[in-house]
Design a protein around this motif. Structure first.
Motif, PDB file in Angstrom:
ATOM      1  N   THR A  94       6.116  -4.133   3.031  1.00 61.68           N
ATOM      2  CA  THR A  94       5.594  -2.491   3.075  1.00 61.68           C
ATOM      3  C   THR A  94       4.655  -1.948   4.183  1.00 61.68           C
ATOM      4  OG1 THR A  94       2.557  -3.516   2.602  1.00 61.68           O
ATOM      5  CG2 THR A  94       4.328  -3.914   0.584  1.00 61.68           C
ATOM      6  N   GLY A 148       2.586   1.057   5.841  1.00 63.35           N
ATOM      7  CA  GLY A 148       1.351   1.645   5.759  1.00 63.35           C
ATOM      8  C   GLY A 148       0.359   1.164   4.295  1.00 63.35           C
ATOM      9  N   VAL A 149      -1.110   2.170   4.006  1.00 62.98           N
ATOM     10  CA  VAL A 149      -2.336   1.346   3.493  1.00 62.98           C
ATOM     11  C   VAL A 149      -2.075   1.284   2.373  1.00 62.98           C
ATOM     12  CG1 VAL A 149      -4.832   1.397   3.390  1.00 62.98           C
ATOM     13  CG2 VAL A 149      -3.496   1.769   5.431  1.00 62.98           C
ATOM     14  N   MET A 150      -1.967   1.146   0.565  1.00 63.30           N
ATOM     15  CA  MET A 150      -2.212   1.173  -0.114  1.00 63.30           C
ATOM     16  C   MET A 150      -3.398   0.394  -0.729  1.00 63.30           C
ATOM     17  SD  MET A 150       1.556  -0.948  -1.855  1.00 63.30           S
ATOM     18  CE  MET A 150       2.292  -0.007  -0.758  1.00 63.30           C
ATOM     19  N   SER A 151      -3.895   0.502  -2.289  1.00 63.14           N
ATOM     20  CA  SER A 151      -4.761  -0.468  -2.641  1.00 63.14           C
ATOM     21  C   SER A 151      -4.004  -1.602  -3.330  1.00 63.14           C
ATOM     22  CB  SER A 151      -6.074   0.553  -3.006  1.00 63.14           C
ATOM     23  OG  SER A 151      -4.673   1.040  -4.506  1.00 63.14           O
ATOM     24  N   SER A 191      -0.198   2.279  11.789  1.00 60.30           N
ATOM     25  CA  SER A 191      -0.253   2.147  10.646  1.00 60.30           C
ATOM     26  C   SER A 191      -1.972   2.163   9.838  1.00 60.30           C
ATOM     27  CB  SER A 191       0.381   2.000   9.598  1.00 60.30           C
ATOM     28  OG  SER A 191       0.522   0.805   9.195  1.00 60.30           O
ATOM     29  N   SER A 192      -2.592   1.532  10.315  1.00 60.11           N
ATOM     30  CA  SER A 192      -4.512   1.173   9.709  1.00 60.11           C
ATOM     31  C   SER A 192      -4.767   1.831   9.845  1.00 60.11           C
ATOM     32  CB  SER A 192      -4.369  -0.449  10.390  1.00 60.11           C
ATOM     33  OG  SER A 192      -4.137  -0.412  11.539  1.00 60.11           O
ATOM     34  N   ASP A 212      -7.945  -4.390   5.374  1.00 58.33           N
ATOM     35  CA  ASP A 212      -8.255  -3.605   6.279  1.00 58.33           C
ATOM     36  C   ASP A 212      -9.919  -3.784   5.403  1.00 58.33           C
ATOM     37  OD1 ASP A 212      -7.436  -0.196   5.292  1.00 58.33           O
ATOM     38  OD2 ASP A 212      -8.598  -1.693   4.650  1.00 58.33           O
ATOM     39  N   HIS A 255      -8.567  -2.776   1.831  1.00 62.22           N
ATOM     40  CA  HIS A 255      -6.511  -2.522   1.363  1.00 62.22           C
ATOM     41  C   HIS A 255      -5.545  -2.754   1.253  1.00 62.22           C
ATOM     42  CE1 HIS A 255      -8.291   2.019  -0.405  1.00 62.22           C
ATOM     43  NE2 HIS A 255      -9.696   0.840  -0.887  1.00 62.22           N
ATOM     44  N   ILE A 256      -4.483  -2.806   0.950  1.00 62.14           N
ATOM     45  CA  ILE A 256      -3.727  -3.643   1.512  1.00 62.14           C
ATOM     46  C   ILE A 256      -2.781  -2.448   2.828  1.00 62.14           C
ATOM     47  CG2 ILE A 256      -1.347  -4.987   1.508  1.00 62.14           C
ATOM     48  CD1 ILE A 256      -2.594  -5.335  -1.616  1.00 62.14           C
ATOM     49  N   VAL A 257      -2.657  -3.249   4.087  1.00 63.24           N
ATOM     50  CA  VAL A 257      -2.138  -2.928   5.129  1.00 63.24           C
ATOM     51  C   VAL A 257      -0.820  -2.529   4.764  1.00 63.24           C
ATOM     52  CG1 VAL A 257      -2.397  -2.455   7.887  1.00 63.24           C
ATOM     53  CG2 VAL A 257      -4.066  -2.358   7.099  1.00 63.24           C
ATOM     54  N   SER A 258      -0.463  -4.197   4.971  1.00 66.40           N
ATOM     55  CA  SER A 258       0.969  -4.726   4.651  1.00 66.40           C
ATOM     56  C   SER A 258       0.909  -5.626   3.856  1.00 66.40           C
ATOM     57  CB  SER A 258       1.158  -4.861   5.951  1.00 66.40           C
ATOM     58  OG  SER A 258       2.941  -5.549   5.606  1.00 66.40           O
ATOM     59  N   LYS A 267      -8.845 -11.662   1.546  1.00 68.70           N
ATOM     60  CA  LYS A 267      -9.966 -11.377   1.642  1.00 68.70           C
ATOM     61  C   LYS A 267     -11.205 -11.376   2.086  1.00 68.70           C
ATOM     62  CE  LYS A 267      -9.127  -8.135  -2.278  1.00 68.70           C
ATOM     63  NZ  LYS A 267      -9.315  -8.128  -3.897  1.00 68.70           N
TER      64      LYS A 267
END
Lengths: 238, 306
Positions: free
Chosen positions: A199, A201-204, B132-133, B254, B258-261, B283
């Motif tokens: 992935t 970019g930041v996504m939830s 990107s973070s 972060d 939220h999922i950065v990667s 987490k």
């Protein structure tokens, strides 16, 4: 929120894809996989005798070389090579031909987004055409997440640059269900997993699992396409 | 494989053989015997990460640095700032150049003529994640709009490679950025801009910037690598576990979870439940790492004011 994307597709629509069987004569197997304007040419040579130093001689090893369209080989190409190598290692039956090396060479012919998924699909097809024993096929799809959480499939380059985040996902190909009984469906769903996920970019978390769901649905379409293309025999074959 | 299962089934051979020999000859069987009791060869629980220590300011000549220990894995990150003129497309932004080095000291598998394959990949992923973070605001690295900006060279050196290299590299990079202080700058007689050290003599020079300042960091990313083996999820694998288990997932989160990667390069097919478990482990780990980092930052600030 607009449902129509820049090139007129709706969010779940994939670009028209095509697969050419063995365009290269000298390679043991090759495939030219095109998804819209993203075109990748994959060639497979192998199994060749001997493994490189440091590789496990009890298994076959896979070597990947990625050639970009323009420019020199840099870190991005090394990352693609490592991702491809590990993905292909998980789909090949490595113990059938121990102490051998199979080389996969990729040439990027056109890059219009979703380059890594296109490359993985091309490699998978090339491995089948070369007759390398595989556990199952690898079906790759690129998903993008828009600002409002909407997921679009098979992103183009322009879309990727504007998107907040996108994911490249690889799934094993879906089983052909001869009878669609509810019990069978449940088993199939629980066995569907993820081979590779990269992935950017930041996504939830919800966005990510959304991508996976949509990707799984689309992967069954690509699986069907692969099934028909890879099964077609040249006239004269038994 | 057949030989290993026979050995474990018979029991006699396993009983007679020394533990270390069994560990080297049948590494997979050795690990699986442990996992059956829900423990790992180094006595950790499967979901437990190794103890982490952060030491800021390890390199005094650098503008920001940190030394991280994640179990036996040791990483040294250092940041040096250089003045440069900004590109025309972004006249009010500085830039960061990231490089991850694996010198031969870190592992017997790395030799001067045989660089580690994983080093350029970690460099690229580290760079992508730092950008990107949203942790760094490049506008903060600007000195004089359109004329001068800072170019930060971030070098991460692996001193001891014992698994989870990416996790340690990310923590060390983040820690070095929290330690980073932008130095004072003044213009010399010939019009050249130069940086002034902390205790620069009696020469009274005009300073371009008022005071040394630290970067404001928001949304610091933290990561956790998990090795997936059949039904077990092993958090923070050692090099031994990584060489036996081929499947691993690296999850970077972060501060708002939220999922950065999510990087899962190949390996066995993982179900959604496994991925969800890895995310929840990540987490927990993020919260612990954040505490460790904040504690060391506070400790350093206390030292400095003394």
């Amino acid at each position: 929120m607009e449902e129509i994307r820049a090139d007129g597709r709706n969010p779940n629509q994939l670009r028209p894809f095509s697969c050419t069987r063995n365009p290269l004569d000298r390679a043991h197997g090759s495939a030219r996989w095109a998804q819209g304007d993203t075109i990748v040419l994959a060639a497979v040579y192998g199994p060749k005798p001997g493994t490189r130093k440091g590789e496990n001689p009890e298994k076959a090893s896979i070597e990947v070389v990625w050639k970009p369209m323009t420019g020199q080989i840099g870190k991005q190409e090394k990352e693609y090579e490592m991702t491809l190598k590990r993905t292909l290692q998980s789909i090949c039956l490595l113990t059938v031909h121990p102490n051998t090396t199979t080389s996969v060479i990729l040439q990027v012919v056109g890059n219009d987004g979703s380059l890594l998924p296109c490359a993985i699909n091309a490699c998978c097809a090339a491995l089948v055409f070369a007759g390398i024993p595989l556990k199952h096929l690898a079906v790759a799809i690129g998903c993008g997440v828009l600002e409002d959480g909407e997921v679009i499939l098979d992103t183009s380059k322009a879309e990727e640059q504007q998107l907040k985040s996108f994911a490249h996902l690889v799934f094993p190909n879906s089983r052909k269900s001869a009878s669609s009984k509810a019990a069978n469906q449940k088993e199939e769903d629980s066995e569907q997993g993820l081979i590779t996920s990269i992935t950017h970019g930041v996504m939830s978390e919800d966005d990510y699992f959304n991508c996976i769901e949509r990707g799984l649905a689309a992967s069954s379409r690509i699986s069907d396409f692969m099934r028909t293309t890879l099964q077609k025999q040249a006239p004269g074959d038994a | 494989m057949a030989a290993e299962t026979e050995a474990t089934a018979v029991g006699g051979l396993a009983g007679e053989m020394e533990v270390e020999a069994y560990r080297r000859l049948f590494p997979l069987a050795f690990l699986e015997r442990h996992l059956r009791e829900s423990v790992r060869p180094d006595a950790r629980r499967p979901a437990e990460a190794r103890p982490t220590t952060v030491a800021l300011g390890a390199v005094s000549s650098a503008h920001g640095s940190a030394l991280i220990r994640l179990g036996d894995t040791a990483m040294l990150a250092s940041i040096k700032l250089e003045l440069t003129s900004p590109p025309s497309e972004a006249p009010d932004e500085g830039s960061v150049v990231v490089e991850f080095h694996m010198p031969p000291i870190c592992s017997p598998l790395v030799r001067p003529g045989r660089p580690a394959e994983v080093a350029p990949v970690i460099t690229k992923v580290l760079e992508d994640i730092l950008m990107s973070s949203g942790m760094l605001n490049l506008k903060e690295l600007c000195l004089i709009n359109e004329k001068a900006c800072w170019l930060a060279y971030l070098d991460v050196y692996c001193l001891n490679a014992d698994g989870s290299l990416f996790d340690a590299a990310l923590i060390s990079a983040v820690a070095a950025f929290t330690h980073l202080q932008i130095p004072l700058v003044s213009v010399g007689d010939d019009g050249r801009v130069f940086t002034v050290g902390r205790t620069e003599g009696k020469i009274k020079c005009e300073f371009v910037n008022r005071e040394k300042r630290k970067l404001k960091l928001n949304n610091i990313p933290f990561s956790l690598t998990c090795a997936l083996h059949k039904d077990s999820v092993l958090a923070d694998p050692t090099a031994e576990e990584e060489s036996i288990i081929e499947t691993s997932v690296t999850i970077v989160l972060d501060s708002s979870d939220h999922i950065v990667s999510i990087q899962k390069p190949g390996g066995a097919v993982a179900s959604m439940a496994t991925i969800k478990e890895c995310i929840s482990l990540a987490k927990d780990r993020r919260r612990k790492l954040r505490e460790i980092l904040m504690d060391s930052v506070e400790a350093m600030e206390v030292d400095q004011t003394d």
